[in-house]
Write a protein that holds these residues in place. Sequence first.
Motif, PDB file in Angstrom:
ATOM      1  N   PRO A   9       0.808  -1.223   0.000  1.00 35.21           N
ATOM      2  CA  PRO A   9       0.000   0.000   0.000  1.00 35.21           C
ATOM      3  C   PRO A   9       0.846   1.280   0.000  1.00 35.21           C
ATOM      4  O   PRO A   9       0.448   2.287  -0.582  1.00 35.21           O
ATOM      5  N   ALA A  13       0.521   4.100  -2.766  1.00 29.99           N
ATOM      6  CA  ALA A  13       0.307   5.490  -2.353  1.00 29.99           C
ATOM      7  C   ALA A  13       1.364   6.404  -2.973  1.00 29.99           C
ATOM      8  O   ALA A  13       1.046   7.526  -3.403  1.00 29.99           O
ATOM      9  N   CYS A 136      -5.575   3.201   0.766  1.00 27.47           N
ATOM     10  CA  CYS A 136      -4.271   2.650   1.158  1.00 27.47           C
ATOM     11  C   CYS A 136      -4.027   2.866   2.652  1.00 27.47           C
ATOM     12  O   CYS A 136      -3.576   1.950   3.358  1.00 27.47           O
TER      13      CYS A 136
END
Length: 152
Positions: A9, A13, A136
């Motif tokens: 994540p 991001a 995220c």
Amino acid sequence: MEFMFYVVPTLIAAVVIAMAVKVVKRSLELGQAWSSGLTAEARCLRTYTTTSRRGGDSGHITTTLHHVYEFTPSGGRAVRFEEENGPATTVEGDFVTVHYTADRPEKATAHAPSPVKMAAGTIGLLCFFGVMLAFCVFFMVTANDLFASDLP
């Protein structure tokens, strides 16, 4: 193995943030070119398309039309630039009006001024990126809570 629930994540991001920066930067460049009041006649030197497949083999195919233009700004030296998603009716040899800034003529645009359309598109993309970023963060917080509850 649980580090993957943080690394993936975080990488997503980072890509989302980089894309948001790119969208805002291009939006500002277009706005500056349109508001500068400087225009020139440019010749389309080349057109070509690129294709990309999204979603693997079963995904849809996206085609992007590119134009390569050359013009001479008031400074006197020829400037060549490439732009995506121009009109399909512009072909090699056509002359178009380009908008540019005096300090960065290589960031010119052949797109007709449409600040409202540009702002709406930029805001829409930034909202989409914001949702992806929020997901995220939510995913990492949820994963952290799950891993913390597994501790004896």
